[in-house]
Design a protein around this motif. Structure first.
Motif, mmCIF file in Angstrom:
data_model
loop_
_atom_site.group_PDB
_atom_site.id
_atom_site.type_symbol
_atom_site.label_atom_id
_atom_site.label_comp_id
_atom_site.label_asym_id
_atom_site.label_seq_id
_atom_site.Cartn_x
_atom_site.Cartn_y
_atom_site.Cartn_z
ATOM 1 N N ALA A 1 0.867 -1.183 0.000
ATOM 2 C CA ALA A 1 0.000 0.000 0.000
ATOM 3 C C ALA A 1 0.899 1.227 0.000
ATOM 4 O O ALA A 1 1.320 1.705 1.054
ATOM 5 C CB ALA A 1 -0.930 -0.009 1.204
ATOM 6 N N VAL B 1 -4.394 5.700 3.625
ATOM 7 C CA VAL B 1 -3.823 4.375 3.868
ATOM 8 C C VAL B 1 -3.840 4.105 5.363
ATOM 9 O O VAL B 1 -3.447 4.965 6.164
ATOM 10 C CB VAL B 1 -2.366 4.274 3.353
ATOM 11 C CG1 VAL B 1 -1.782 2.904 3.672
ATOM 12 C CG2 VAL B 1 -2.297 4.549 1.859
ATOM 13 N N TYR C 1 -2.503 1.187 8.131
ATOM 14 C CA TYR C 1 -1.778 -0.033 8.479
ATOM 15 C C TYR C 1 -2.194 -0.386 9.898
ATOM 16 O O TYR C 1 -1.813 0.296 10.855
ATOM 17 C CB TYR C 1 -0.267 0.186 8.428
ATOM 18 C CG TYR C 1 0.271 0.716 7.116
ATOM 19 C CD1 TYR C 1 0.267 -0.075 5.958
ATOM 20 C CD2 TYR C 1 0.809 1.999 7.037
ATOM 21 C CE1 TYR C 1 0.786 0.409 4.763
ATOM 22 C CE2 TYR C 1 1.333 2.485 5.843
ATOM 23 C CZ TYR C 1 1.314 1.692 4.715
ATOM 24 O OH TYR C 1 1.833 2.174 3.534
ATOM 25 N N ARG D 1 -7.127 2.673 1.241
ATOM 26 C CA ARG D 1 -6.702 1.279 1.357
ATOM 27 C C ARG D 1 -6.355 0.987 2.813
ATOM 28 O O ARG D 1 -5.627 1.767 3.445
ATOM 29 C CB ARG D 1 -5.478 1.006 0.480
ATOM 30 C CG ARG D 1 -5.745 1.146 -1.005
ATOM 31 C CD ARG D 1 -4.468 1.165 -1.825
ATOM 32 N NE ARG D 1 -3.729 -0.089 -1.737
ATOM 33 C CZ ARG D 1 -3.931 -1.144 -2.521
ATOM 34 N NH1 ARG D 1 -4.871 -1.099 -3.446
ATOM 35 N NH2 ARG D 1 -3.213 -2.229 -2.407
ATOM 36 N N PRO E 1 2.403 4.678 0.224
ATOM 37 C CA PRO E 1 1.942 5.879 0.912
ATOM 38 C C PRO E 1 2.350 7.189 0.237
ATOM 39 O O PRO E 1 2.034 8.266 0.748
ATOM 40 C CB PRO E 1 2.634 5.755 2.271
ATOM 41 C CG PRO E 1 3.944 5.108 1.939
ATOM 42 C CD PRO E 1 3.651 4.148 0.812
ATOM 43 N N VAL F 1 -1.484 8.847 6.009
ATOM 44 C CA VAL F 1 -1.310 7.479 6.498
ATOM 45 C C VAL F 1 -1.640 7.412 7.985
ATOM 46 O O VAL F 1 -1.279 8.308 8.752
ATOM 47 C CB VAL F 1 0.146 7.017 6.281
ATOM 48 C CG1 VAL F 1 0.414 5.693 6.958
ATOM 49 C CG2 VAL F 1 0.461 6.928 4.790
#
Length: 332
Positions: free
Chosen positions: A139, A215, A217, A237, A141, A146
């Protein structure tokens, strides 16, 4: 040879340091004298029989180490003997054997260590460093906002830095204490939020201009994951990784409809299927270089002798640690 043996499931006290037979490398293998072994949260789940698979008993936990090659089997270049190496057992599909004074590994996965990289750093950059690197590849960034959860952990602390190096426009770090948030900020996070407090998701929205992160995580799971998806930007994402408990998270039909109409993407991440010997060598070389240049800081989460392996597990499970927890052979 001493190793930390698990012969019954339970709390940290079930880990026992015992003598065992010396290991001999088979064809294609190398024998490594262990200088440092990594402790991962997955190890604690295996110890409690709470992992996705039940390990056979008795077993020696540990899937990554660093040390010196002392012998090689048939078909392996004898030039490896005497060299300091990273020994990523997990990359070869072996998830056990690291908590020991010596281990054997498929020699194709050995990676030579530069003088500038110490053993503890080499361990921290294996499962956790390679995970962070490949998450950023999966993904991208670049130019995006992010969100990194568990931002003071071994993977999260590296993700903050690698996302920044990859060109992220804004990095928001989420953690569960003021000390961890301060640490995340020192690693380059533009904004920090405490996800143990109400309204943390609103703080993420504010930090990303009201649109939410492009994004995510996430390795926390549960309600944190649900909130992350609710604030994910259109076309955003989200990658889920780590030892998440799927029983703690549900995705409703309403959630799915929202994601469809916002063109959002939710994916899982597993490191091992992405690795072959070349990917391991290339990935670790890039991480070692970043550390040597001063672009990447590896956090030490505590070093424990083998005889105190239970304490290492307890520290990791308590969430008191930041960075990488490492085991080392007892002196003498």
């Amino acid at each position: 040879m001493k190793s930390i043996v698990l012969d019954r499931f339970g709390g940290p006290d079930v880990l026992a340091l015992r003598d065992g037979p010396a290991l001999v490398p088979a064809a294609g293998q190398a024998l490594v004298r262990v200088a440092a072994a990594g402790v991962n949260f997955a190890d604690t789940l295996m110890r409690r029989d709470a992992y996705v698979v039940t390990p056979p008993l008795p077993i020696v936990l540990g899937s990554e180490a660093a040390g010196v090659v002392t012998a090689v089997g048939d078909g392996v270049d004898a030039g490896w003997v005497g060299r300091r190496v990273a020994a990523p057992l997990f990359a070869s599909g072996v998830h056990f054997g690291g908590y020991a004074e010596a281990l054997v590994i498929d020699a194709r996965f050995l990676v030579a260590l530069p003088d500038a990289i110490d053993d503890a750093t080499a361990v921290a950059l294996q499962a956790q460093g390679l995970s962070a690197r490949h998450l950023v590849i999966q993904a991208d960034p670049r130019g995006k906002s992010v969100l990194v959860t568990a931002a003071a952990g071994g993977v999260g602390s590296l993700l903050i830095q690698l996302a920044r190096l990859a060109g992220a426009a804004t990095v928001v770090a989420a953690a569960s204490s003021a000390a961890k948030l301060d640490l995340a900020r020192s690693l380059g996070a533009d904004a920090v939020v405490d996800y143990s407090k109400p309204g943390w998701d609103d703080a993420v929205l504010a930090a990303t201009g009201g649109t939410g992160p492009d994004v995510v995580y996430d390795s926390v799971g549960g309600d944190v994951t649900k909130r992350c998806l609710e604030i994910l930007a259109p076309c955003g994402r989200a990658l889920l990784y780590g030892a998440l408990n799927p029983a703690e998270f549900t995705l409703s039909g309403t959630d799915l409809v929202r994601m469809v109409f916002k063109n959002q993407w939710l994916g899982g991440f597993a490191l091992v299927p992405l690795l072959d010997p070349e990917a391991v060598r290339t990935g670790l070389a890039a991480l070692f270089d970043a550390v040597a240049r001063g672009d990447l800081t590896v956090l030490a989460g505590g070093t424990f002798p083998f005889s105190r392996a239970g304490e290492a597990h307890a520290a990791l499970e308590s969430r008191r640690t930041v960075g990488k927890v490492v085991l080392v052979p007892d002196a003498g």
